[in-house]
Design a protein around this motif. Structure first.
Motif, mmCIF file in Angstrom:
data_model
loop_
_atom_site.group_PDB
_atom_site.id
_atom_site.type_symbol
_atom_site.label_atom_id
_atom_site.label_comp_id
_atom_site.label_asym_id
_atom_site.label_seq_id
_atom_site.Cartn_x
_atom_site.Cartn_y
_atom_site.Cartn_z
ATOM 1 N N ASP A 233 36.409 82.841 44.466
ATOM 2 C CA ASP A 233 36.963 83.614 43.354
ATOM 3 C C ASP A 233 38.133 84.481 43.807
ATOM 4 O O ASP A 233 39.177 84.544 43.143
ATOM 5 C CB ASP A 233 35.882 84.505 42.731
ATOM 6 N N VAL A 234 37.952 85.193 44.930
ATOM 7 C CA VAL A 234 38.995 86.105 45.396
ATOM 8 C C VAL A 234 40.223 85.323 45.848
ATOM 9 O O VAL A 234 41.363 85.681 45.527
ATOM 10 C CB VAL A 234 38.466 87.006 46.527
ATOM 11 N N LEU A 235 40.015 84.252 46.584
ATOM 12 C CA LEU A 235 41.154 83.436 47.019
ATOM 13 C C LEU A 235 41.875 82.822 45.818
ATOM 14 O O LEU A 235 43.096 82.676 45.832
ATOM 15 C CB LEU A 235 40.688 82.344 47.981
ATOM 16 N N ALA A 236 41.132 82.469 44.780
ATOM 17 C CA ALA A 236 41.761 81.915 43.573
ATOM 18 C C ALA A 236 42.655 82.941 42.890
ATOM 19 O O ALA A 236 43.573 82.579 42.153
ATOM 20 C CB ALA A 236 40.697 81.430 42.602
ATOM 21 N N CYS A 237 42.395 84.231 43.142
ATOM 22 C CA CYS A 237 43.225 85.305 42.583
ATOM 23 C C CYS A 237 44.393 85.674 43.494
ATOM 24 O O CYS A 237 45.217 86.525 43.126
ATOM 25 C CB CYS A 237 42.365 86.544 42.332
ATOM 26 N N GLY A 238 44.476 85.076 44.682
ATOM 27 C CA GLY A 238 45.572 85.373 45.589
ATOM 28 C C GLY A 238 45.467 86.723 46.263
ATOM 29 O O GLY A 238 46.476 87.302 46.665
ATOM 30 N N THR A 239 44.243 87.236 46.416
ATOM 31 C CA THR A 239 44.010 88.561 46.990
ATOM 32 C C THR A 239 43.471 88.444 48.415
ATOM 33 O O THR A 239 42.621 87.596 48.679
ATOM 34 C CB THR A 239 43.000 89.338 46.115
ATOM 35 N N PRO A 240 43.929 89.296 49.348
ATOM 36 C CA PRO A 240 43.375 89.272 50.712
ATOM 37 C C PRO A 240 41.868 89.528 50.695
ATOM 38 O O PRO A 240 41.384 90.402 49.968
ATOM 39 C CB PRO A 240 44.117 90.413 51.415
ATOM 40 N N LEU A 241 41.138 88.773 51.503
ATOM 41 C CA LEU A 241 39.688 88.895 51.573
ATOM 42 C C LEU A 241 39.263 89.104 53.013
ATOM 43 O O LEU A 241 39.638 88.338 53.900
ATOM 44 C CB LEU A 241 39.012 87.645 51.009
ATOM 45 N N VAL A 242 38.451 90.130 53.234
ATOM 46 C CA VAL A 242 37.893 90.424 54.549
ATOM 47 C C VAL A 242 36.444 89.973 54.539
ATOM 48 O O VAL A 242 35.628 90.469 53.751
ATOM 49 C CB VAL A 242 37.976 91.932 54.861
ATOM 50 N N THR A 243 36.096 89.027 55.389
ATOM 51 C CA THR A 243 34.726 88.509 55.418
ATOM 52 C C THR A 243 34.373 88.042 56.823
ATOM 53 O O THR A 243 35.228 88.007 57.714
ATOM 54 C CB THR A 243 34.559 87.365 54.399
ATOM 55 N N GLU A 244 33.115 87.652 57.018
ATOM 56 C CA GLU A 244 32.637 87.280 58.345
ATOM 57 C C GLU A 244 33.217 85.944 58.825
ATOM 58 O O GLU A 244 33.475 85.048 58.032
ATOM 59 C CB GLU A 244 31.102 87.170 58.365
ATOM 60 N N ARG A 245 33.363 85.854 60.122
ATOM 61 C CA ARG A 245 33.678 84.579 60.751
ATOM 62 C C ARG A 245 32.376 83.779 60.807
ATOM 63 O O ARG A 245 31.400 84.206 61.412
ATOM 64 C CB ARG A 245 34.233 84.802 62.161
ATOM 65 N N MET A 246 32.359 82.630 60.151
ATOM 66 C CA MET A 246 31.113 81.875 60.041
ATOM 67 C C MET A 246 31.405 80.387 59.865
ATOM 68 O O MET A 246 32.519 79.988 59.511
ATOM 69 C CB MET A 246 30.288 82.370 58.852
ATOM 70 N N ALA A 247 30.385 79.586 60.137
ATOM 71 C CA ALA A 247 30.482 78.159 59.863
ATOM 72 C C ALA A 247 30.445 77.932 58.358
ATOM 73 O O ALA A 247 30.042 78.807 57.591
ATOM 74 C CB ALA A 247 29.321 77.431 60.531
ATOM 75 N N GLY A 248 30.876 76.752 57.923
ATOM 76 C CA GLY A 248 30.757 76.378 56.528
ATOM 77 C C GLY A 248 31.987 76.594 55.685
ATOM 78 O O GLY A 248 31.998 76.232 54.502
ATOM 79 N N LEU A 249 33.053 77.187 56.249
ATOM 80 C CA LEU A 249 34.278 77.383 55.462
ATOM 81 C C LEU A 249 34.982 76.047 55.244
ATOM 82 O O LEU A 249 35.136 75.262 56.192
ATOM 83 C CB LEU A 249 35.218 78.344 56.185
ATOM 84 N N PRO A 250 35.421 75.754 54.036
ATOM 85 C CA PRO A 250 36.175 74.521 53.805
ATOM 86 C C PRO A 250 37.474 74.507 54.618
ATOM 87 O O PRO A 250 37.971 75.560 55.050
ATOM 88 C CB PRO A 250 36.475 74.565 52.298
ATOM 89 N N ASP A 251 38.029 73.338 54.795
ATOM 90 C CA ASP A 251 39.281 73.195 55.553
ATOM 91 C C ASP A 251 40.373 74.083 54.962
ATOM 92 O O ASP A 251 40.585 74.108 53.747
ATOM 93 C CB ASP A 251 39.753 71.744 55.524
ATOM 94 N N GLY A 252 41.067 74.800 55.841
ATOM 95 C CA GLY A 252 42.192 75.626 55.433
ATOM 96 C C GLY A 252 41.836 77.045 55.057
ATOM 97 O O GLY A 252 42.722 77.910 54.993
ATOM 98 N N ALA A 254 39.910 79.378 56.676
ATOM 99 C CA ALA A 254 39.880 80.367 57.757
ATOM 100 C C ALA A 254 41.259 80.962 58.008
ATOM 101 O O ALA A 254 41.380 82.161 58.306
ATOM 102 C CB ALA A 254 39.335 79.727 59.033
ATOM 103 N N GLU A 255 42.297 80.148 57.862
ATOM 104 C CA GLU A 255 43.658 80.623 58.118
ATOM 105 C C GLU A 255 44.127 81.634 57.073
ATOM 106 O O GLU A 255 45.065 82.392 57.325
ATOM 107 C CB GLU A 255 44.628 79.441 58.156
ATOM 108 N N GLU A 256 43.489 81.662 55.906
ATOM 109 C CA GLU A 256 43.925 82.545 54.824
ATOM 110 C C GLU A 256 43.024 83.768 54.660
ATOM 111 O O GLU A 256 43.279 84.594 53.778
ATOM 112 C CB GLU A 256 43.958 81.760 53.497
ATOM 113 N N LEU A 257 42.011 83.891 55.494
ATOM 114 C CA LEU A 257 41.071 85.002 55.400
ATOM 115 C C LEU A 257 41.265 85.978 56.546
ATOM 116 O O LEU A 257 41.760 85.605 57.621
ATOM 117 C CB LEU A 257 39.629 84.477 55.426
ATOM 118 N N LEU A 258 40.867 87.219 56.345
ATOM 119 C CA LEU A 258 40.821 88.219 57.403
ATOM 120 C C LEU A 258 39.392 88.232 57.925
ATOM 121 O O LEU A 258 38.497 88.859 57.337
ATOM 122 C CB LEU A 258 41.233 89.587 56.857
ATOM 123 N N LEU A 259 39.150 87.518 59.011
ATOM 124 C CA LEU A 259 37.794 87.276 59.505
ATOM 125 C C LEU A 259 37.408 88.268 60.591
ATOM 126 O O LEU A 259 38.244 88.700 61.383
ATOM 127 C CB LEU A 259 37.682 85.849 60.055
#
Length: 325
Positions: A233-252, A254-259
């Motif tokens: 939801d947050v990425l669909a809004c174009g807003t920076p998101l701070v979240t945990e570094r974890m397995a399971g992220l779809p391709d691409g 991780a590069e757009e998140l603040l992990l």
């Protein structure tokens, strides 16, 4: 009449019905999926978790009488009782600790929102496939006025199993955090605590005006690679998101998140925000279009229909894989 138009899907949701005062996140998830299935031509019916025994028995009788339905379980904390002879598939989006091999054997197909958990259960069920969580592209999108971002935002309830320590750590470090959710009123002062609930229709605007959004996962979700739908939801809004570094992220993603991986890295990400938020704005808006096009409920509904159509001997509709406007 198309194959889709002849199909009835009953969505079995792990939440109570919506009331005037409140609707669970699972309610919005289920109804966004139901609307996407209806756009394919399906007839969608809903069943909910209820405390009222009489209502529960009446719902079960209605399910039993409609033999032509395919049932789709959105897996919550408890297992839905199967109706013998009725095709049933499940979408596991969390609560992996409570899923058993016996339950899995009862489904005709299992969709799993984690590649790690999918690999663990594949030999325990008749068939299974990866189906990540997603966003409602008709609702979550970049907002007007998004260039004037204000505070860091957190939306989520504080519970015994989810104390949301990142919020308290961010505030203790001096960051300006706007917090919405239950369980915070006795912990935060009025400068940080905004209220009990943000309406789902208002979430895109809330994300759009935020400098960044904080996100966390339960230990179980993080361990088993179940990425929450808030990330989408947050990425669909174009807003920076701070979240945990974890397995399971779809391709691409991780590069757009603040992990972050630990407290020190989490606080370092917050210190970077004044510079990173401005740098990321253009790139995140472009990535928002990708999320809305490839990770929407419309896309997931097509993937679900392709499976359940085979179970009922029907053919899949030829609808485009695009986000709703």
């Amino acid at each position: 009449m198309s194959g889709a138009a002849q199909m009835t899907v009953r969505l079995l949701l792990p939440c109570p019905p919506r009331t005037a005062a409140r609707a669970w996140g699972d309610w919005y998830f289920g109804h966004s999926l139901g609307a996407a299935l209806e756009r394919l031509g399906c007839t969608v019916r809903y069943s909910y978790r209820r405390d009222n025994v009489i209502t529960r028995l009446a719902t079960r009788l209605a399910r039993r009488l409609r033999r032509n339905e395919v049932e789709l379980v959105i897996r919550g904390k408890r297992v839905w009782r199967r109706i013998p002879g009725k095709p049933c598939v499940a979408w596991i989006i969390s609560q992996s600790d409570s899923v058993t091999a016996e339950e899995l054997r009862g489904y005709a197909h299992v969709f799993v929102a984690s590649p790690e958990f999918l690999a663990r259960i594949e030999g325990q069920c008749e068939s299974a496939s990866l189906l990540y969580q997603c966003t409602d592209a008709a609702r979550f999108a970049p907002q007007d006025g998004q260039d004037t971002r204000r505070r860091i935002l957190f939306v989520g309830n504080r519970r015994a199993y989810a104390p949301r320590d990142i919020v308290l750590k961010a505030i203790a470090a001096g960051h300006d955090i706007e917090v919405w959710g239950r369980g915070w009123d006795e912990v935060l002062d009025a400068g940080n605590y905004a209220g009990l609930h943000v309406e789902n229709a208002e979430l895109p605007a809330a994300y759009g005006r935020a400098k960044a959004v904080l996100n966390d996962h339960t230990d179980e979700m993080r361990r088993d690679g179940f990425v929450s739908n808030r990330v989408y939801d947050v990425l669909a809004c174009g807003t920076p998101l701070v979240t945990e570094r974890m397995a399971g992220l779809p391709d691409g993603f991780a590069e757009e998140l603040l992990l972050y991986g630990d407290e020190a890295e989490f606080l370092a990400r917050l210190e970077e925000l004044p510079d990173r938020a401005d740098q990321m704005t253009g790139r995140l808006r472009a990535f928002a279009a990708h999320v809305r096009a490839e990770h929407s409920f419309d896309v997931r509904a097509r993937d679900i229909f392709a499976v359940i159509a085979k179970l009922s001997g029907q053919s899949a509709p030829l609808a485009p894989r695009v986000a709703a406007p």
